[in-house]
Design an enzyme around this catalytic site. Structure first.
Site, PDB file in Angstrom:
ATOM      1  N   ASP A 129      22.715  -5.443 -52.424  1.00 11.14           N
ATOM      2  CA  ASP A 129      21.344  -5.152 -52.014  1.00 11.14           C
ATOM      3  C   ASP A 129      21.330  -3.703 -51.545  1.00 11.14           C
ATOM      4  O   ASP A 129      22.269  -2.961 -51.823  1.00 11.14           O
ATOM      5  CB  ASP A 129      20.848  -6.142 -50.949  1.00 11.14           C
ATOM      6  CG  ASP A 129      21.716  -6.166 -49.696  1.00 11.14           C
ATOM      7  OD1 ASP A 129      22.463  -5.196 -49.455  1.00 11.14           O
ATOM      8  OD2 ASP A 129      21.648  -7.164 -48.942  1.00 11.14           O
TER       9      ASP A 129
ATOM     10  N   HIS B   3      24.366  -3.719 -48.531  1.00 11.22           N
ATOM     11  CA  HIS B   3      25.702  -4.288 -48.605  1.00 11.22           C
ATOM     12  C   HIS B   3      26.347  -4.120 -49.985  1.00 11.22           C
ATOM     13  O   HIS B   3      25.671  -4.276 -51.002  1.00 11.22           O
ATOM     14  CB  HIS B   3      25.656  -5.778 -48.263  1.00 11.22           C
ATOM     15  CG  HIS B   3      25.054  -6.068 -46.928  1.00 11.22           C
ATOM     16  ND1 HIS B   3      23.713  -6.397 -46.776  1.00 11.22           N
ATOM     17  CD2 HIS B   3      25.596  -6.072 -45.689  1.00 11.22           C
ATOM     18  CE1 HIS B   3      23.470  -6.589 -45.494  1.00 11.22           C
ATOM     19  NE2 HIS B   3      24.581  -6.401 -44.816  1.00 11.22           N
TER      20      HIS B   3
ATOM     21  N   SER C 188      27.391  -7.966 -40.300  1.00 15.12           N
ATOM     22  CA  SER C 188      27.212  -8.653 -41.582  1.00 15.12           C
ATOM     23  C   SER C 188      28.354  -8.440 -42.554  1.00 15.12           C
ATOM     24  O   SER C 188      28.506  -9.189 -43.518  1.00 15.12           O
ATOM     25  CB  SER C 188      25.898  -8.203 -42.237  1.00 15.12           C
ATOM     26  OG  SER C 188      25.881  -6.794 -42.419  1.00 15.12           O
TER      27      SER C 188
END
Length: 389
Positions: free
Chosen positions: A362, A365, A72
């Protein structure tokens, strides 16, 4: 049997280990030394957001394209087009992206693949390979094959239905054939060999597969598992080389024990950094660096380097005031303690008042601003090897 877990992974229960899993690692007798305690951040008032960093120094040499692989950290939206719960194609993700559009990036704005491409003068943002309607120019200047939730351990993407590293490589080879169709074999080989391939993975292997589900933790000691991860990463590097890539950089794992969700789940009442995860990250980084350095000596006309991100990331955590961050132990979205992905959405989560003062977007991340700082450090401090040839 069912359960709920505060990780990317859904809860899985095996009566018996999956076929072959007990034989794919060689156990190492001595698991290595115990992890050292993680230092606490130095106290002190924050002066507020620091001035935005100036663009990195320009170099005479240019890269025709950039290629991103991994998880990600570099996924610019591939997960939008596969069947997985690991998505970020909804607000507030992307709220600070151009036009405030959620693109599948796991951030409030741009991510490292975008910043690196922009700093190197390739293009402002890197599109996801699976995004429909990519233009010839999109493809010729590079794309991202990364997928949120993927990892060097083949089990990691299976649990969350992410794109495995092997599939990312298959997409890369498919991509090369498309480029050949556009510009011919010779020009395509030039783009691939002179383009910059960046790989970032391993965090999900440790945080979710090994420590999250505990499946591997029960079967193997961390020394064995990180050796397996490093060997898998090195194999991926060799396959990139065999596909024609000649400028390849592997970015190591950051202090993942200090990300908000790990502080919440493993840091106790005081939400300290999870020292066992930080030790595991350092152990993997050391092995990855050694393996890549050994492989690099066998590859002609190739720049293959390990890039340390742990130190820079840790400095931001230990000295947040130096970077203008007020919050380094919780995310901007919701409570910041465990929200990510589907739990961080405009219907159920509140947002912090000043996202630029937060290091994390979040609970997993970093924010766009944190990514920008780290990406600039990478371009200024770690790109030298790629310009020497």
């Amino acid at each position: 049997m069912s359960c709920f877990k505060l990780t990317w992974s859904s809860c899985i229960v095996f009566a018996n280990p999956p076929t072959g899993i007990t034989h794919r690692l060689q156990r190492v007798p001595n698991p290595g030394p115990a992890p050292a305690p993680t230092p606490k951040p130095k106290p002190g008032p924050s002066p507020g957001p620091a001035p935005e960093p100036a663009p990195p120094r320009a170099h005479n040499m240019t890269f025709p394209a950039i290629f991103a692989f991994g998880d990600s950290i570099l996924d610019t939206g591939n997960n939008d087009y596969i069947l997985t719960l690991i998505k970020a194609d909804f607000l507030p993700y992307g709220m600070n992206f151009p036009d405030g559009v959620p693109t599948g990036r796991f951030c409030n704005g741009k991510i490292p693949s975008d910043f690196i491409a922009d700093y190197l003068g390739v293009k402002p943002i890197v599109p996801a390979y699976l995004r429909p309607g990519l233009t010839k120019e999109d493809l010729l200047t590079g794309v991202s094959f990364a997928s949120g939730g993927s990892g060097f351990d083949p089990l990691t993407p299976i649990v969350v239905s992410a794109i495995p590293m092997s599939k990312q490589l298959a997409y890369f080879q498919e991509y090369i054939e498309k480029v050949k169709g556009f510009v011919g074999k010779e020009k395509a080989e030039h783009i691939i060999s002179q383009g910059l391939a960046i790989v970032v993975a391993g965090s999900d292997d440790l945080a979710n597969t090994y420590y999250g589900e505990h499946l591997e933790e029960f079967l193997y000691d961390i020394d064995s598992y990180t050796t397996f991860m490093a060997n898998s990463a090195t194999s991926f590097a060799m396959q990139l080389y065999e596909s024609g890539a000649r400028k390849i950089g592997f970015i190591g794992i950051s202090p993942i024990g200090c990300i908000p969700i790990q502080r919440t789940s493993r840091g106790g009442l005081r939400r300290k950094c999870a020292k066992e995860l930080n030790f595991a990250a350092q152990l993997f980084n050391s092995k990855l660096s050694t393996s890549l350095n050994a492989l690099a000596k066998t590859l002609q006309n190739t720049t293959l380097v390990y890039i340390d991100i742990y130190a820079a990331f840790d400095d931001m955590i230990q000295n947040p005031q130096k970077y203008g961050f007020d919050e380094i132990d919780r995310g901007c979205c919701g409570t910041g303690l465990f929200e990510l992905g589907p739990l961080c959405n405009k219907f159920t989560s509140l947002l912090c008042k000043n996202v630029s003062s937060y290091m994390f977007w979040d609970s997993y991340h970093p924010t766009e601003r944190a990514y920008k700082i780290l990406s600039q450090k990478f371009v200024e401090n770690d790109m030298g090897a790629f310009y020497e040839r």
